[in-house]
Design a protein around this motif. Structure first.
Motif, short mmCIF file in Angstrom:
data_model
loop_
_atom_site.label_atom_id
_atom_site.label_comp_id
_atom_site.label_asym_id
_atom_site.label_seq_id
_atom_site.Cartn_x
_atom_site.Cartn_y
_atom_site.Cartn_z
N GLU A 27 0.83 -1.21 0.00
CA GLU A 27 0.00 0.00 0.00
C GLU A 27 0.86 1.26 0.00
OE1 GLU A 27 -2.63 -0.35 3.35
OE2 GLU A 27 -3.70 -2.03 2.47
N GLU A 28 1.95 1.23 0.76
CA GLU A 28 2.85 2.37 0.83
C GLU A 28 3.50 2.63 -0.53
OE1 GLU A 28 6.89 2.88 3.08
OE2 GLU A 28 5.25 3.18 4.51
N LYS A 29 3.93 1.57 -1.20
CA LYS A 29 4.54 1.72 -2.53
C LYS A 29 3.53 2.27 -3.53
CE LYS A 29 8.35 -1.52 -2.36
NZ LYS A 29 8.98 -2.69 -2.95
N LYS A 30 2.28 1.83 -3.40
CA LYS A 30 1.23 2.31 -4.29
C LYS A 30 1.02 3.80 -4.10
CE LYS A 30 -3.48 1.05 -5.60
NZ LYS A 30 -4.64 0.20 -5.25
N GLU A 31 1.00 4.26 -2.86
CA GLU A 31 0.85 5.69 -2.56
C GLU A 31 2.03 6.49 -3.09
OE1 GLU A 31 -1.63 7.57 -1.15
OE2 GLU A 31 -2.81 5.73 -1.34
N GLU A 32 3.25 5.96 -2.92
CA GLU A 32 4.44 6.64 -3.41
C GLU A 32 4.41 6.78 -4.93
OE1 GLU A 32 8.06 4.89 -1.97
OE2 GLU A 32 7.49 5.20 0.11
N SER A 33 3.96 5.72 -5.62
CA SER A 33 3.92 5.79 -7.09
C SER A 33 2.88 6.80 -7.55
CB SER A 33 3.65 4.41 -7.69
OG SER A 33 2.38 3.94 -7.34
N LYS A 34 1.76 6.92 -6.82
CA LYS A 34 0.76 7.94 -7.17
C LYS A 34 1.35 9.33 -7.02
CE LYS A 34 -3.51 5.52 -5.94
NZ LYS A 34 -4.64 5.50 -4.99
N LYS A 35 2.11 9.55 -5.95
CA LYS A 35 2.74 10.85 -5.72
C LYS A 35 3.73 11.16 -6.82
CE LYS A 35 2.28 10.83 -0.71
NZ LYS A 35 3.00 10.72 0.58
N GLU A 36 4.50 10.16 -7.25
CA GLU A 36 5.48 10.36 -8.32
C GLU A 36 4.80 10.74 -9.63
OE1 GLU A 36 8.89 10.40 -8.52
OE2 GLU A 36 8.74 10.47 -6.35
N VAL A 37 3.68 10.07 -9.94
CA VAL A 37 2.96 10.37 -11.17
C VAL A 37 2.45 11.80 -11.14
CG1 VAL A 37 0.86 9.82 -12.49
CG2 VAL A 37 2.35 7.98 -11.69
N LYS A 38 1.88 12.22 -10.01
CA LYS A 38 1.39 13.60 -9.88
C LYS A 38 2.53 14.59 -10.04
CE LYS A 38 -2.65 12.73 -6.99
NZ LYS A 38 -3.28 12.94 -5.68
N LYS A 39 3.67 14.28 -9.43
CA LYS A 39 4.84 15.16 -9.50
C LYS A 39 5.32 15.28 -10.95
CE LYS A 39 9.39 15.76 -7.44
NZ LYS A 39 10.38 15.18 -6.54
N GLU A 40 5.37 14.15 -11.66
CA GLU A 40 5.80 14.16 -13.05
C GLU A 40 4.82 14.93 -13.92
OE1 GLU A 40 6.27 10.04 -14.08
OE2 GLU A 40 8.06 9.82 -12.85
#
Length: 170
Positions: free
Chosen positions: A138-151
């Protein structure tokens, strides 16, 4: 006193969590924050450590700065040439906690002593929790969502905005 003896004389002072060495009128200051980062890097490399357990302030600073706080969960106390380090961690589910703690102590002691010249007399490991495989996913999923938004935000900044032209009917 001969010049050789003067060069070997070292005067130590502890000033607000820093150690200063005066050798031949040259000062070397090692901040407790530097020792904390060294310890944090060493601890995070140990197999079985899910993450460093920091307080509320550490989490907020990571969110606001967008950078990983490598001193998160580390408390350093420098007294002369000796240092006491407290490490707060969360272990991965299934890891053998005594082995993880011993490896953290060994790596931090080696890293701090080799990089700073300070003697790490105490390295205390405090296990604050256990992270399950599901929590980690779940933590990795949240981090990947944040990365996509940042990109996406970075891409918007790079792409020039097109002016919309409205046709005026007469």
């Amino acid at each position: 006193m001969s010049e050789e003896k003067k060069a070997k004389v070292v005067d130590e002072k502890v000033v607000k969590g820093k150690i200063e060495e005066e050798t031949n009128n040259n000062n070397i200051e090692i901040s407790s924050d530097v020792v904390a980062v060294i310890a944090g890097m060493a601890a995070s490399e140990v197999a079985g450590v899910a993450e460093m357990a920091g307080g509320f302030a550490g989490g907020i600073s990571e969110v606001l700065s967008g950078k990983k706080n490598m001193a998160k969960g580390i408390k350093v106390d420098i007294q002369g040439k000796e240092v006491k380090i407290d490490v707060n961690i969360i272990v991965e589910y299934g890891a053998r906690i005594p082995d993880v703690a011993f490896e953290i102590q060994k790596r931090i002691k080696k890293s701090v002593e080799s990089m700073t010249g300070l003697s790490a007399n105490e390295v205390n490991v405090h296990v604050q929790g256990v992270m399950t495989v599901q929590e980690k996913a779940e933590e990795k999923k949240e981090e990947s969502k944040k990365e996509v938004k940042k990109e996406d935000k970075e891409e918007e900044k790079k792409t020039p905005k097109k002016e919309s032209k409205k046709e005026v009917k007469k």
